[in-house]
Design a protein around this motif. Structure first.
Motif, PDB file in Angstrom:
ATOM      1  N   TYR A 157       0.832  -1.192   0.000  1.00  0.00           N
ATOM      2  CA  TYR A 157       0.000   0.000   0.000  1.00  0.00           C
ATOM      3  C   TYR A 157       0.873   1.251   0.000  1.00  0.00           C
ATOM      4  N   CYS A 158       0.399   2.281  -0.700  1.00  0.00           N
ATOM      5  CA  CYS A 158       1.009   3.585  -0.526  1.00  0.00           C
ATOM      6  C   CYS A 158       0.049   4.459   0.279  1.00  0.00           C
ATOM      7  N   ALA A 159       0.610   5.454   0.920  1.00  0.00           N
ATOM      8  CA  ALA A 159      -0.190   6.334   1.764  1.00  0.00           C
ATOM      9  C   ALA A 159       0.446   7.720   1.802  1.00  0.00           C
ATOM     10  N   ALA A 160      -0.385   8.708   2.082  1.00  0.00           N
ATOM     11  CA  ALA A 160       0.057  10.100   2.128  1.00  0.00           C
ATOM     12  C   ALA A 160      -0.100  10.663   3.529  1.00  0.00           C
ATOM     13  N   SER A 161       0.873  11.479   3.903  1.00  0.00           N
ATOM     14  CA  SER A 161       0.876  12.083   5.230  1.00  0.00           C
ATOM     15  C   SER A 161       1.335  13.534   5.143  1.00  0.00           C
ATOM     16  N   SER A 162       0.782  14.358   6.023  1.00  0.00           N
ATOM     17  CA  SER A 162       1.237  15.742   6.087  1.00  0.00           C
ATOM     18  C   SER A 162       2.563  15.848   6.850  1.00  0.00           C
ATOM     19  N   LEU A 163       2.964  14.745   7.479  1.00  0.00           N
ATOM     20  CA  LEU A 163       4.224  14.707   8.221  1.00  0.00           C
ATOM     21  C   LEU A 163       5.112  13.618   7.643  1.00  0.00           C
ATOM     22  N   TYR A 164       6.398  13.808   7.705  1.00  0.00           N
ATOM     23  CA  TYR A 164       7.350  12.782   7.277  1.00  0.00           C
ATOM     24  C   TYR A 164       7.519  11.813   8.433  1.00  0.00           C
ATOM     25  N   SER A 165       7.073  10.581   8.225  1.00  0.00           N
ATOM     26  CA  SER A 165       7.110   9.597   9.296  1.00  0.00           C
ATOM     27  C   SER A 165       7.656   8.281   8.787  1.00  0.00           C
ATOM     28  N   CYS A 166       8.587   7.726   9.529  1.00  0.00           N
ATOM     29  CA  CYS A 166       9.191   6.439   9.182  1.00  0.00           C
ATOM     30  C   CYS A 166       8.584   5.339  10.049  1.00  0.00           C
ATOM     31  N   ASP A 167       7.274   5.338  10.124  1.00  0.00           N
ATOM     32  CA  ASP A 167       6.582   4.362  10.954  1.00  0.00           C
ATOM     33  C   ASP A 167       5.138   4.268  10.472  1.00  0.00           C
ATOM     34  N   TYR A 168       4.507   3.181  10.849  1.00  0.00           N
ATOM     35  CA  TYR A 168       3.091   3.023  10.540  1.00  0.00           C
ATOM     36  C   TYR A 168       2.328   3.727  11.646  1.00  0.00           C
ATOM     37  N   ASP A 169       1.855   4.948  11.354  1.00  0.00           N
ATOM     38  CA  ASP A 169       1.174   5.698  12.401  1.00  0.00           C
ATOM     39  C   ASP A 169       0.020   6.506  11.807  1.00  0.00           C
ATOM     40  N   ARG A 170      -0.654   7.204  12.684  1.00  0.00           N
ATOM     41  CA  ARG A 170      -1.889   7.886  12.293  1.00  0.00           C
ATOM     42  C   ARG A 170      -1.652   9.090  11.393  1.00  0.00           C
ATOM     43  N   SER A 171      -0.426   9.471  11.196  1.00  0.00           N
ATOM     44  CA  SER A 171      -0.188  10.617  10.320  1.00  0.00           C
ATOM     45  C   SER A 171      -0.535  10.286   8.869  1.00  0.00           C
ATOM     46  N   TYR A 172      -0.524   8.996   8.541  1.00  0.00           N
ATOM     47  CA  TYR A 172      -0.885   8.585   7.187  1.00  0.00           C
ATOM     48  C   TYR A 172      -2.403   8.492   7.084  1.00  0.00           C
ATOM     49  N   LYS A 173      -2.992   9.485   6.441  1.00  0.00           N
ATOM     50  CA  LYS A 173      -4.448   9.585   6.422  1.00  0.00           C
ATOM     51  C   LYS A 173      -5.091   9.126   5.124  1.00  0.00           C
ATOM     52  N   TYR A 174      -4.331   9.109   4.056  1.00  0.00           N
ATOM     53  CA  TYR A 174      -4.894   8.731   2.759  1.00  0.00           C
ATOM     54  C   TYR A 174      -4.165   7.493   2.254  1.00  0.00           C
ATOM     55  N   TRP A 175      -4.971   6.498   1.841  1.00  0.00           N
ATOM     56  CA  TRP A 175      -4.427   5.197   1.478  1.00  0.00           C
ATOM     57  C   TRP A 175      -4.944   4.755   0.120  1.00  0.00           C
ATOM     58  N   GLY A 176      -4.112   4.019  -0.599  1.00  0.00           N
ATOM     59  CA  GLY A 176      -4.552   3.355  -1.812  1.00  0.00           C
ATOM     60  C   GLY A 176      -5.177   2.016  -1.485  1.00  0.00           C
TER      61      GLY A 176
END
Length: 123
Positions: free
Chosen positions: A95-114
């Motif tokens: 999966y790819c995902a988009a975040s408003s923050l640069y994060s090197c972890d699976y966390d809630r910052s990734y709000k948009y997902w394919g």
């Protein structure tokens, strides 16, 4: 908001390579950090790689360092995951995902997902 569509998965023999693509809609793609994640059957979703909005920084999970590369082309609204020397344990939905923050972890910052693309590696 951004919509994401992954492609490039498939069935590959161990040792082979794939390049996954994630195409984004919307004019705001270049403002988002992007990440790749994977989920194997019966397992939790794991972080794989991330890249900043500008593409100047990247990070990779320890398990894929030396084999995976993340990159992006903001002119094409696309982020890529180059996967080399595939192993059976790389089999997963990616999966790819988009975040408003640069994060090197699976966390809630990734709000948009394919919707994900299946990668299957045969031994």
């Amino acid at each position: 908001q951004v919509q994401l569509v992954e492609s490039g998965g498939g069935l590959v023999q161990a040792g082979g390579s794939l390049r996954l693509s994630c195409a984004a809609s919307g004019r705001t793609f270049r403002s988002y950090a992007m990440g790749w994640f994977r989920q194997a059957p019966g397992k939790e979703r794991d972080f794989v790689a991330a890249i900043t909005a500008s593409g100047s920084r990247t990070c990779l999970a320890d398990s894929v360092k030396g084999r995976f590369t993340i990159s992006r082309d903001n002119a094409k609204n696309t982020v890529y995951l180059q996967i080399n020397t595939l192993k059976p344990e790389d089999t997963a939905v990616y999966y790819c995902a988009a975040s408003s923050l640069y994060s090197c972890d699976y966390d809630r910052s990734y709000k948009y997902w394919g919707q994900g693309t299946q990668v299957t590696v045969s031994s």
